[in-house]
Scaffold this active site. Structure first.
Site, PDB file in Angstrom:
ATOM      1  N   ASN A 144       0.812  -1.212   0.000  1.00  0.00           N
ATOM      2  CA  ASN A 144       0.000   0.000   0.000  1.00  0.00           C
ATOM      3  C   ASN A 144       0.852   1.272   0.000  1.00  0.00           C
ATOM      4  O   ASN A 144       1.983   1.252   0.477  1.00  0.00           O
ATOM      5  CB  ASN A 144      -0.908   0.014   1.237  1.00  0.00           C
ATOM      6  CG  ASN A 144      -2.119  -0.877   1.068  1.00  0.00           C
ATOM      7  OD1 ASN A 144      -2.722  -0.908   0.008  1.00  0.00           O
ATOM      8  ND2 ASN A 144      -2.462  -1.606   2.111  1.00  0.00           N
ATOM      9  N   HIS A 194      -8.789   1.286  -2.829  1.00  0.00           N
ATOM     10  CA  HIS A 194      -9.342   1.815  -1.582  1.00  0.00           C
ATOM     11  C   HIS A 194     -10.288   2.996  -1.807  1.00  0.00           C
ATOM     12  O   HIS A 194     -10.509   3.813  -0.910  1.00  0.00           O
ATOM     13  CB  HIS A 194      -8.228   2.190  -0.588  1.00  0.00           C
ATOM     14  CG  HIS A 194      -7.522   1.008  -0.023  1.00  0.00           C
ATOM     15  ND1 HIS A 194      -6.562   1.102   0.965  1.00  0.00           N
ATOM     16  CD2 HIS A 194      -7.627  -0.314  -0.310  1.00  0.00           C
ATOM     17  CE1 HIS A 194      -6.100  -0.103   1.269  1.00  0.00           C
ATOM     18  NE2 HIS A 194      -6.732  -0.977   0.494  1.00  0.00           N
ATOM     19  N   TYR A 244     -13.434   1.729   2.825  1.00  0.00           N
ATOM     20  CA  TYR A 244     -12.629   2.951   2.842  1.00  0.00           C
ATOM     21  C   TYR A 244     -13.433   4.196   2.475  1.00  0.00           C
ATOM     22  O   TYR A 244     -12.998   5.305   2.760  1.00  0.00           O
ATOM     23  CB  TYR A 244     -11.422   2.799   1.909  1.00  0.00           C
ATOM     24  CG  TYR A 244     -10.444   1.777   2.414  1.00  0.00           C
ATOM     25  CD1 TYR A 244      -9.398   2.139   3.265  1.00  0.00           C
ATOM     26  CD2 TYR A 244     -10.568   0.438   2.078  1.00  0.00           C
ATOM     27  CE1 TYR A 244      -8.515   1.199   3.758  1.00  0.00           C
ATOM     28  CE2 TYR A 244      -9.694  -0.511   2.564  1.00  0.00           C
ATOM     29  CZ  TYR A 244      -8.675  -0.128   3.398  1.00  0.00           C
ATOM     30  OH  TYR A 244      -7.799  -1.063   3.899  1.00  0.00           O
TER      31      TYR A 244
END
Length: 421
Positions: A144, A194, A244
């Site tokens: 990420n 996300h 998210y």
């Protein structure tokens, strides 16, 4: 077939190993190398990995090394799952933005920018070394923020595809609710990493019956509870947003919650300590139940499927991945990285067509993509002004006073990682 996992000492790794063992007919791995500079963790994880393979009768060989160049030498695919700065840096990412009333999260907002800036240079160095070792190797990025990291890799000319477990998690959840096999569920998954929505849930394939309205009608309360969003929001959207989206749709509520509870990083650090103690037990030969709470559920199935397809094996033809837009969403640049259903084979990932999006989705995607453009420039070139511009552009920051203060705090907390600071 040889695979290497960079960040192989992660407590995630037994999830991945379990998938390799169970799905060996899909991805027949002959050699698996776990690469990690943390020798103590690597020894514990590597030992458990070998026991999992042995218990499930997998004939492949598992080795461990701290030497990146040796580990990736001759690898057909390299999986990246690293965390620069460890949980300590993550704890900071989740904490100092709260001091300005902004959400503290490791993949979005100010914390996400800090993580991107620490991570991109390290990943690009690894990728160059992979390319020298084997120019034909595929890089599968689970690190990420996946969208920004994947874009950095593709922009540098690497054979890379980004991977996240959000979509496969939804696929498995919907399959359970519908009481059907996961392979029968096809998602109209659209967005960025996300920052995505399930706009349709189809039976049997991309052209199958859309049962999302039925899922919302019959299981909307369950889905809303899992997402910690009001049922009415799902009904009004007519879609299922990723978890998210709560940082955007309920920002102030999340900030209040974060201000009165321990950071996710501190919770994960305690969990990791317990997991590593378990991994050191020579009698343990399967992934422990606690690992499901660590995160990354179904990561192994998604990773095996993607690697198998890229390497010409038996993976699914259509998968949700992160790759170049290439006109799929016409309001974004071709070199934006999006997360959608794509056809995957030995040549890479080609996004499937996406219907025109409601401005409610398209506007937020364009906004965050503009931030990601600036974030990548800050990660590649450094400089206080680039950090400020990226923060000012982020919809979770957006005010110049916040951006000024957060810029100073981001740099102060990450100075050791920035050669320019």
């Amino acid at each position: 077939m040889k695979l290497a996992v960079v960040g192989g000492g992660s407590t995630y790794t037994p999830e991945l190993i379990d998938g390799f063992a169970r799905l060996r007919d899909t991805l027949p791995v002959e050699e698996l190398v776990l690469v990690d500079p943390a020798a103590d963790r690597l020894a514990l994880v590597g030992g458990l990995a070998r026991r999992i393979f042995a218990k499930q009768g997998h004939p492949g060989r598992i080795t461990t090394t701290a030497d990146l160049d040796a580990g990736v030498e001759g690898a057909d695919a390299v999986l990246l799952q690293l965390r620069v700065g460890g949980q300590a840096a993550r704890d900071q990412d989740e904490t100092w933005p709260l001091e300005c009333g902004c959400v503290g999260q490791e993949t979005t907002g100010a914390g996400g920018l800090a993580k991107a800036m620490r991570t991109v240079p390290v990943v690009l160095d690894i990728a160059e070394r992979v390319r020298r070792a084997n120019p034909d190797a595929w890089i599968i990025d689970f690190t990420n923020p996946v969208g920004i990291v994947t874009r950095a890799l593709l922009r540098a000319g690497h054979k890379a595809v980004g991977l996240c477990n959000v979509a496969i998690g939804f696929q498995r959840k919907f399959a359970r609710l519908l009481d059907i096999a996961p392979g029968e569920v096809h998602l109209d998954h659209v967005g960025l990493n996300h920052l995505s929505w399930e706009l349709g849930v189809r039976l049997g394939g991309p052209d199958g019956e859309n049962v999302l309205p039925r899922l919302l009608a019959e299981h909307g309360d369950t889905l809303a509870g899992d997402l910690r969003m009001p049922r009415q929001i799902l009904d009004r959207l007519g879609a299922v947003p990723s978890y998210y989206l709560r940082y955007f749709y309920a920002h102030d509520e999340v900030v209040r919650e974060q201000g009165t509870s321990p950071s996710r990083a501190s919770q994960v650090a305690a969990m990791e300590k317990e997991l590593l103690a378990m991994y050191g037990d020579p009698a343990l030969d399967e992934k422990p139940e606690l690992l499901a709470r660590r995160g990354g559920a179904f990561y192994s199935e998604a990773a095996v499927d993607l690697a198998a397809s890229l390497l010409g094996g038996g993976g699914s033809a259509v998968q949700v991945v992160n790759t170049y837009n290439d006109g799929t969403l016409p309001f974004l640049a071709d070199d934006a990285v999006i997360e959608v259903q794509a056809r995957v084979d030995g040549t890479g990932a080609t996004p499937l067509p996406v219907p025109a999006l409601d401005p409610m989705y398209a506007g937020l995607l364009a906004h965050v993509t503009a931030y990601e453009d600036l974030a990548l420039e800050a990660a590649l070139r450094g400089g206080r002004e680039r950090v400020f511009r990226a923060l000012l552009a982020h919809p979770l920051v957006g005010q110049y006073a916040y951006a000024e203060t957060l810029t100073d705090r981001l740099i102060a907390h990450n100075r050791e990682h920035f050669a320019w600071a």
